[in-house]
Design an enzyme around this catalytic site. Structure first.
Site, PDB file in Angstrom:
ATOM      1  N   LYS A  83       0.837  -1.195   0.000  1.00  0.00           N
ATOM      2  CA  LYS A  83       0.000   0.000   0.000  1.00  0.00           C
ATOM      3  C   LYS A  83       0.878   1.253   0.000  1.00  0.00           C
ATOM      4  O   LYS A  83       0.603   2.214  -0.720  1.00  0.00           O
ATOM      5  CB  LYS A  83      -0.953  -0.028   1.204  1.00  0.00           C
ATOM      6  N   GLN A 143      -4.805  -1.593   9.337  1.00  0.00           N
ATOM      7  CA  GLN A 143      -4.687  -2.935   8.759  1.00  0.00           C
ATOM      8  C   GLN A 143      -5.280  -3.967   9.715  1.00  0.00           C
ATOM      9  O   GLN A 143      -4.943  -3.997  10.902  1.00  0.00           O
ATOM     10  CB  GLN A 143      -3.204  -3.242   8.459  1.00  0.00           C
ATOM     11  N   ASP A 196     -11.235   2.513   3.773  1.00  0.00           N
ATOM     12  CA  ASP A 196     -11.588   1.094   3.661  1.00  0.00           C
ATOM     13  C   ASP A 196     -13.103   0.894   3.583  1.00  0.00           C
ATOM     14  O   ASP A 196     -13.569  -0.205   3.269  1.00  0.00           O
ATOM     15  CB  ASP A 196     -11.086   0.326   4.900  1.00  0.00           C
TER      16      ASP A 196
HETATM   17  N1  GUN Z   1      -7.194  -7.055   6.024  1.00  0.00           N
HETATM   18  C1  GUN Z   1      -7.587  -7.840   4.995  1.00  0.00           C
HETATM   19  N2  GUN Z   1      -8.120  -7.083   4.020  1.00  0.00           N
HETATM   20  C2  GUN Z   1      -8.056  -5.806   4.437  1.00  0.00           C
HETATM   21  C3  GUN Z   1      -8.446  -4.565   3.860  1.00  0.00           C
HETATM   22  O1  GUN Z   1      -8.989  -4.474   2.758  1.00  0.00           O
HETATM   23  N3  GUN Z   1      -8.208  -3.474   4.602  1.00  0.00           N
HETATM   24  C4  GUN Z   1      -7.647  -3.529   5.819  1.00  0.00           C
HETATM   25  N4  GUN Z   1      -7.465  -2.398   6.495  1.00  0.00           N
HETATM   26  N5  GUN Z   1      -7.270  -4.657   6.394  1.00  0.00           N
HETATM   27  C5  GUN Z   1      -7.477  -5.790   5.692  1.00  0.00           C
END
Ligand code: GUN
Length: 281
Positions: A53, A97, A120
């Protein structure tokens, strides 16, 4: 004829390129989108995702900050951090995350994020907006899946769509996005009876189970579009595989996404899109 392979790697590169131009235009007006990435503990998979990211931010010209908290960080540490990020002027998007360590109340953490910075789309306000179909942000993985389905060339309206998995992150919002596009949507889960028969009805099959090779060729209708959201690491070979038995399903499906190089990079591209969008909120 073997399935068309839908490359998320190529499509995400195209989307990131478009975003790069958008960010350059914002930059000429003195605006730089900013993303704060919060990671707690030492989960190796989470570390890989967070690094990807941050790298995507660099490619596009988005400013990013990482906040890496130790495994034993408290609920209060996390809530205080997010509260300060909510107020930070140079931060447009906040990403925490998941999963968080077990002693952390994930729901409270998500609820602390300002919905306008919730790139998100996990906050209940944003989840509700998605339900209604009047949203600011689309959740990254389901939005990436929708882009890949469009890439397959198949029209969603009127099609039988089956989503396997009912998580808050993927299964539930995915079903809603397919419904918005006028698909006839079925959600399968661990208590579903005759899962094989249900999956075999699908024109569009989305697998978000988290189990390697869960979707086998006998569960797929000839010509179906098969989207694999799974990212599983095999115990023995350490190989990264999806939820779909790719080699055998590719012989039957009309289109299929690979793992890696399918949905994964699309998730990141959609996060970048949301971060650029967050500037306008
Ligand atoms: N963990 C697994 N997928 C995601 C996601 O799309 N965003 C975040 N923040 N954590 C995750």
């Amino acid at each position: 004829m073997p399935a068309k392979v839908l490359s998320g790697k190529l499509l995400s590169a195209r989307i990131k390129d478009e975003l790069k131009h958008e960010v350059a235009q914002l930059e000429s007006k003195g605006i730089t989108p900013g993303l704060a990435v919060v990671i707690v503990g030492n989960d190796p998979a989470s570390r890989v995702y967070v690094n990807s990211k941050k790298k995507a931010c660099e490619e596009i010209g988005i400013y990013s900050e990482e906040y890496a908290l130790p495994e034993d960080a408290t609920q209060m540490d996390l809530v205080n951090l997010i509260t300060s990020l909510n107020q930070k002027k140079d931060i447009d998007g906040i990403l925490v995350q998941l999963p968080l360590p077990k002693h952390i109340n994930e729901e409270e953490v998500i609820n602390t994020i300002n919905p306008k910075k919730d790139v998100d789309a996990f906050h209940p306000v944003n989840v509700g907006k998605i339900m209604i179909g009047n949203y600011d942000f689309l959740p990254c993985t389901p939005a990436g899946v929708m882009e890949l389905i469009k890439e397959s060339g198949i029209e969603i309206a009127g099609k039988e769509c089956v989503v396997v998995g009912r998580s808050n992150i993927v299964g539930k919002p995915q079903s809603m996005l397919l419904l918005h596009e006028h698909g006839t949507v079925t959600i399968c889960h661990s208590r579903t009876k005759n899962i094989k028969e249900v999956c075999r009805k699908a024109d569009i099959l989305v697998a978000a189970v988290g189990k390697a090779n869960f979707i086998t060729a006998d569960m797929v209708k000839p010509g179906a579009v098969v989207i694999d959201v799974g990212i599983n690491r095999l115990e023995d070979t350490k190989k990264l595989v999806g939820d779909v038995d790719f080699d055998n399903v590719a012989e039957i499906a009309g289109a299929i996404t690979p793992v890696p190089g399918g949905v994964g990079p699309m998730t990141i591209a959609m996060l970048m899109r949301n971060t650029v969008k967050a500037v306008q909120l």
